[in-house]
Write a protein that holds these residues in place. Structure first.
Motif, short mmCIF file in Angstrom:
data_model
loop_
_atom_site.label_atom_id
_atom_site.label_comp_id
_atom_site.label_asym_id
_atom_site.label_seq_id
_atom_site.Cartn_x
_atom_site.Cartn_y
_atom_site.Cartn_z
N ASN A 21 0.85 -1.19 0.00
CA ASN A 21 0.00 0.00 0.00
C ASN A 21 0.89 1.25 0.00
N SER A 22 0.37 2.33 -0.52
CA SER A 22 1.19 3.53 -0.68
C SER A 22 1.53 4.21 0.65
N LYS A 23 0.68 4.04 1.67
CA LYS A 23 0.95 4.71 2.94
C LYS A 23 1.22 3.71 4.06
N LEU A 24 0.20 2.97 4.47
CA LEU A 24 0.33 2.10 5.63
C LEU A 24 0.21 0.64 5.22
N ASN A 25 1.13 -0.18 5.74
CA ASN A 25 1.12 -1.62 5.48
C ASN A 25 1.21 -2.36 6.81
N LEU A 26 0.13 -3.06 7.16
CA LEU A 26 0.10 -3.85 8.38
C LEU A 26 0.34 -5.30 8.00
N ILE A 27 1.53 -5.79 8.31
CA ILE A 27 1.97 -7.11 7.86
C ILE A 27 1.69 -8.13 8.94
N VAL A 28 0.84 -9.11 8.62
CA VAL A 28 0.52 -10.17 9.57
C VAL A 28 0.73 -11.52 8.90
N GLY A 29 0.89 -12.53 9.71
CA GLY A 29 1.09 -13.88 9.22
C GLY A 29 1.36 -14.80 10.39
N GLY A 30 1.28 -16.09 10.16
CA GLY A 30 1.56 -17.05 11.23
C GLY A 30 3.04 -17.05 11.59
N ASN A 31 3.38 -17.87 12.59
CA ASN A 31 4.78 -18.01 12.95
C ASN A 31 5.56 -18.59 11.78
N GLU A 32 6.76 -18.08 11.56
CA GLU A 32 7.63 -18.52 10.46
C GLU A 32 7.04 -18.21 9.08
N ALA A 33 6.13 -17.24 9.02
CA ALA A 33 5.55 -16.88 7.72
C ALA A 33 6.47 -15.97 6.92
N GLY A 34 7.44 -15.33 7.58
CA GLY A 34 8.39 -14.50 6.87
C GLY A 34 8.20 -13.00 7.05
N LYS A 35 7.46 -12.59 8.10
CA LYS A 35 7.21 -11.16 8.31
C LYS A 35 8.52 -10.41 8.57
N SER A 36 9.29 -10.89 9.53
CA SER A 36 10.56 -10.23 9.87
C SER A 36 11.55 -10.32 8.72
N THR A 37 11.53 -11.45 8.01
CA THR A 37 12.43 -11.62 6.87
C THR A 37 12.11 -10.60 5.78
N LEU A 38 10.83 -10.35 5.55
CA LEU A 38 10.43 -9.35 4.55
C LEU A 38 10.95 -7.98 4.95
N MET A 39 10.76 -7.60 6.22
CA MET A 39 11.24 -6.30 6.68
C MET A 39 12.76 -6.20 6.53
N GLU A 40 13.44 -7.28 6.86
CA GLU A 40 14.91 -7.29 6.77
C GLU A 40 15.36 -7.15 5.33
N ALA A 41 14.67 -7.85 4.41
CA ALA A 41 15.04 -7.79 2.99
C ALA A 41 14.83 -6.39 2.43
#
Length: 533
Positions: A21-41
């Motif tokens: 999204n152009s402004k706000l992105n609320l990233i959710v997912g189960g454990n080990e779904a890759g949320k932190s990995t996406l932020m890191e990448a």
């Protein structure tokens, strides 16, 4: 702003694409779904750094996707000429004047896409071609990253050595707020953006002068005594002086204080809140990317409410926010329409929600919409007694609780069925809805929510009026009064209907813990069969 993210071969992601999204992105997912990995990448491609150090310094074999590496090793050992695994992260930006220096068509899009962007690539270093060829004779699952290199380039194919000034990025991880010697790397970067060059130069000069003055004060007597020791080889005087080299810059010695307590010694929730506020308060003329990991950590409910209000107030059109969360409160309060559901190789935006529905859940932030987002299948019931009874009936039929099949039962607790169904439809989840008929024809009750119902996907189950208007008389109708009395341990001296209506939850709990099975009301049995199958 970022229009597209591509991650190939990095950690959990084999091949991943997301259009945020152009402004706000609320990233959710189960454990080990890759949320932190996406932020890191994303942070890696925007800054060229991870954990405050350059990508080349942090590079290790575990950055590479394990399935890609395993496939490569298998093919190589089978005699196939498979190329060495690589990591490729691309960030696409919207066409804006200040980003034109990053504009080009050197990216993986097909057909050709000329736009501003940056890419970070981890690939074999040709300078080590001989060493790699030798290693390939007997490849192992741990890649020889010593023979790899990191390339950070714009889509114009220009090499990037330092973060472009257009890509100011703040990274706040409230799970583990790191503070080493007063300021961590990210906070130092945030504070630096609040100072103009003249201010930084003035502070640096004053810092050097303070250190130099110590030679004439605190160190004077010590140096006089040391000078008489004749410790050097050629009668040269030895003295203690404050280090004035550039590596001892003032940023490493100055730290914020909160109520006279050093920042590094304040609570982790306080540290996260300060970093978020500083990051989002930066000059609005800059194109900022603010990345916040789990803002709910270390905060009480009141403090979290205050922080979310601050985030809402500070958010500007020039900033794009990425927030990971495990909190339904955060999700509801900041807006369900910003939800991004993340999986190992997929990312799904929520379908467009009616703004009134978004506002509805913002006013009721305690409802666990996150469970809806993460469940494989959903059963919506009216209250806790319905939830308890359905779970018992389901277990009697299938031998296991619904959650063991990925089926989550949520009580609407008085929430509007229409709002809950609209959200389920937007999430595209299989849903069974159970409700009382309240003495009204079920056909009439379905009409207000008909647009959200789809046969075989989202269905509404209502007991017949003839069997009773609520759950309790439905149970009696399908089991007989004598049997229900026996299960509930209610004597004939008490009026059964009155007792069950007054003690709804206790009725459900006694049925759930009974050794006897009950005959399920037909609409509940059909709902169980639907959601299971």
């Amino acid at each position: 702003m970022i229009t597209k993210i591509k991650v190939h071969g990095y950690r959990i992601y084999k091949k991943f694409t997301l259009s945020p999204n152009s402004k706000l992105n609320l990233i959710v997912g189960g454990n080990e779904a890759g949320k932190s990995t996406l932020m890191e990448a994303v942070a890696l491609a925007l800054t060229g750094r991870v954990n405050g150090r350059s990508a080349s310094e942090e590079l290790n074999p575990y950055w590479f996707n394990t399935s890609v590496v395993a496939e490569f090793v298998h093919k190589r050992r089978s005699g196939e000429r498979e190329a060495l695994p690589e990591i490729y992260i691309e960030i696409f930006f919207e066409n804006r004047t200040e980003l034109q220096s990053l504009c080009g068509a050197i990216n993986s899009d097909v057909p050709t896409n000329a736009c501003p962007g940056v890419s970070l690539r981890v690939l074999p270093n040709p300078e080590f071609a001989d060493e790699l060829e030798e290693w390939l004779k007997d490849p192992l699952p741990l890649l020889p990253v010593e023979y790899y290199m990191v390339e950070w380039r714009s889509f114009a194919d220009e090499k990037i050595t330092h973060r472009p000034r257009q890509l100011v990025t703040a990274i706040i991880d409230s799970r583990t707020v790191r503070s080493s010697s007063g300021l961590d790397y990210h906070l130092r970067q945030i504070l630096s953006d609040h100072l103009d060059p003249a201010e930084r130069a003035s502070i640096s000069l004053a810092y050097r002068e303070v250190k130099a003055s110590m030679s004439e004060t605190a160190l004077a007597d010590v140096n006089k005594r040391i000078g008489e020791l004749h410790a050097s080889l050629h009668d040269q005087t030895i003295a203690l002086e404050m280090d004035q080299s550039t590596r001892t810059s003032w940023e490493g010695s100055v730290t914020p204080h909160v109520n006279d307590v050093p920042f590094s010694m304040s609570g982790q929730g306080q540290q996260a809140a300060i970093k978020i506020s500083l990051a989002m308060s930066r000059h609005s003329g800059k194109a900022n990317f603010v990345m916040i990991e789990e803002p709910e950590n270390h905060l009480s409910h009141t403090s979290l409410t205050t922080l979310l209000s601050r985030i809402e107030a500070l958010a500007s059109e020039q900033q794009q926010l990425f927030v990971t969360t495990h909190s339904a409160f955060v999700l509801n309060r900041l807006g369900l329409d910003a939800l991004l559901l993340i999986g190992p190789d997929s990312a799904r935006k929520i379908s467009e929600l009616d703004p009134d529905t978004v506002s509805y859940f913002q006013r009721l932030p305690g409802y666990d919409t996150l469970r809806m987002a993460l469940a494989n299948k959903i059963v919506l019931v009216e209250g806790p007694s319905d939830e308890i009874i359905f779970e018992r009936i389901f277990k009697d039929i299938y031998g296991k609780r619904p959650m063991e099949f990925g089926i989550d039962i949520l009580s609407m607790r008085g929430l509007a069925l229409r709002r809950c169904l609209e959200l389920c439809a937007a999430l595209d989840k299989p849903v069974a809805v159970l409700r009382d008929n309240d003495g009204i024809d079920p056909t009439e009750l379905k009409m207000p929510v008909a647009e959200w119902l789809v046969d075989g996907r989202r269905e509404l189950f209502i007991g017949s009026v003839a069997s009773g208007s609520t759950l309790e008389p439905q149970l009696v109708y399908h089991n007989s009064e004598a049997r229900i009395r026996d299960i509930l341990k209610i004597t004939t001296a008490a009026d059964l209907a009155t007792w069950m209506n007054r003690e709804k939850t206790e009725t459900a709990l006694r049925i759930a813990s009974s050794d006897q099975k009950i005959t399920p009301p037909e609409y509940i049995r059909k709902a169980a069969e639907f959601i299971y199958g």
